[in-house]
Design a protein around this motif. Structure first.
Motif: not given
Length: 523
Positions: A236-263
């Motif tokens: 599993x790989x967590x990224x700190x991104x979010x499509x609203x800021x970083x733009x939409x890109x395709x992600x496989x199930x093992x890649x999960x966006x958690x952008x904003x988790x620090x807020x």
């Protein structure tokens, strides 16, 4: 009273499975650690046994949470990096790439780090290993050592060299490199340069970083496979991104966006800051260049450009200034070496955020709907600010163009044109609209991977394909070969038939002609 105590006790007790989780954070940056930290704390609160090796140990005691301080294992910076120096070093994307690979601190000194040496010799059992994989993969070897699923986290968008291990699509035609400064819609020349950066990034990582990491791992770890095999088993790989800021890109199930988790929920402000903001009739501008870049290192002419602009606006200014004195400070400016950025941006009287464009601060501004004036210096900062600019929620101020007139004009436009605030609010609505919070998402998938023994079913076949198969080069070569063979067969068959026909026609005519001439000779 007894009931209350019992409920508190239950809050730390999980009726489900309790897992043992090891977290190894090898990067000495508080902004990087801000991503995995809330995950680890929440897992401990849910009853899991969490063991953390990081440069930022908790001062408070948390049940089920063990700290090991590896801060002393990192050499302190030899000198303060000035804004001017970093801006000149990262003046273009190629320099950005050089900084990323050759100047980013990496943890490799196991022998002089007692906590890591003890961990290397430990015979503990863990259900999962979580580590950061940014510009080094050395600590991923702990997953192999403890025979546990590997979960990694990165403090930004998906990095080019991480895509292949997850089988994630990373087409440079529409997926911009983190350091390119491009958005997903690129011109021909931008796509060309983005492709060059893509190839350079992957080549440097493979032949520089991975090769070096492999030497270290084989030296210190016993009976572990090569680096390529270790990272190839990432669950599993967590990224700190979010499509609203970083733009939409395709992600496989093992890649999960958690952008904003620090807020986290906003807290009450310190009394002096709260009073300063509340008493500002026209609102407040907040100015901060992040945790790495120090505002006090601005060269005098650029510092004076901001001082001039701030003296000409009716708003008050909160400036994170690390020095004791700010020469030329006007009465509407408050300085402090540290400010609670998250809580300041949440105040409704904050009208503008002047920032370097780091992903964490940009995310906080987007979350609260605050327009941003971005001064990108290095890394992904230019891309982040360009995204806000494209959405009408901010503007980019090029470091080399800072002058009194330019700074004042941009600040006044962002403060006085209501479209920036309106667009920032629209962006905030999109950013907040999620089926689950980033923290709940991260905890769910972490437990999911452990429950399903590494969840190999999340891996796509692409993760195990050689590059030539992934790019369909073998298929293309086969199709081309078939087409060429077919065309050659058609060509030579046609040629043979035409020659035969020609021979029949021309050969018959010649025989008839010769027989007529023979008759004439006889006569």
């Amino acid at each position: 009273m007894l009931v209350a105590v019992f409920l508190v006790f239950l809050s730390y007790f999980s009726f489900g499975s309790c897992y043992k989780i090891l977290a190894v954070m090898p990067f000495p940056s508080i902004s990087h650690y801000a991503i995995p930290d809330p995950i680890l704390v929440r897992l401990a609160e849910l009853g899991h046994e969490v063991t953390v090796y990081s440069p930022f140990p908790k001062k408070e005691k948390i049940p089920n949470y063990r700290n090991f301080d590896i801060g002393p294992c990192f050499a302190p910076p030899k000198e303060v990096l000035t804004v001017d120096f970093m801006a000149s070093m990262a003046s273009n994307s190629l320099n950005n790439l050089i900084i990323l690979f050759f100047f980013t601190p990496k943890f490799h000194d196991f022998e002089n780090c007692k906590p890591f040496m003890e961990l290397l010799n430990s015979d503990e059992k863990y259900d999962a290993v979580l580590t950061e994989t940014f510009i080094t993969d050395v600590t991923t070897a702990f997953a192999s050592k403890f025979d546990a699923p590997l979960i990694t986290v990165i403090p930004n968008v998906m990095l080019p060299w991480l895509s292949s291990r997850m089988g994630n699509p990373d087409n440079p035609a529409y997926v911009p490199n983190i350091i390119s400064g491009y958005l997903e819609k690129m011109s021909f020349l931008e796509r060309t340069w983005n492709t060059v950066l893509y190839v350079l990034s992957n080549t440097l990582y493979k032949y520089l970083t991975t090769r070096n990491d492999n030497e270290i791992v084989q030296k210190y770890f016993k009976s572990v496979p090569p680096m390529e095999d270790i990272i190839g088993n990432t669950s599993l790989l967590f990224t700190a991104s979010n499509s609203v800021i970083n733009g939409p890109i395709p992600l496989v199930p093992g890649v999960v966006d958690i952008g904003g988790i620090h807020i986290k929920p906003a807290k009450s402000l310190p009394k002096n800051i709260e009073k300063f903001i509340n008493e500002s009739k026209h609102g407040v501008v907040y100015f901060c260049m992040g945790s790495l870049l120090r505002g006090e290192t601005f060269p005098p002419e650029k510092r004076e450009a901001f001082l001039y602009a701030f003296s000409k606006i009716p708003q008050r200014v909160l400036w994170k200034w690390e020095g004791d004195v700010l020469p030329g400070k006007s009465d509407n400016i408050m300085i402090s070496k540290w400010m609670p950025q998250r809580d300041i941006l949440a105040h409704p009287n904050v009208k503008l955020f002047i920032s370097h464009g780091g992903l964490l601060g940009t995310s906080e501004a987007v979350y609260e709907g605050v327009p941003v004036l971005g001064i990108p210096i290095f890394g992904d900062q230019r891309t982040n600010i360009k995204s806000l600019e494209a959405n009408g929620a901010g503007e980019l101020l090029d470091y080399n163009e800072i002058s009194k007139e330019v700074v004042l004009e941009k600040i006044q436009r962002l403060l006085n044109d209501p479209k920036y605030k309106e667009n920032a609010k629209l962006l905030s609505d999109r950013y907040r609209d999620r089926p689950m919070s980033p923290l709940d998402t991260a905890v769910y998938w972490t437990e999911y991977v452990i429950r399903h023994k590494g969840a190999p079913h999340l891996r796509t076949a692409a993760a195990d394909m050689p590059w030539y198969q992934y790019l369909l080069l073998d298929v293309i070569a086969f199709i081309v070969a078939v087409l060429v063979a077919g065309l050659l067969i058609i060509y030579y068959t046609t040629k043979f038939i035409l020659r035969a026909i020609y021979g029949l026609i021309c050969g018959g005519g010649a025989k008839k002609g010769s027989s007529k001439s023979d008759k004439k000779k006889r006569n």
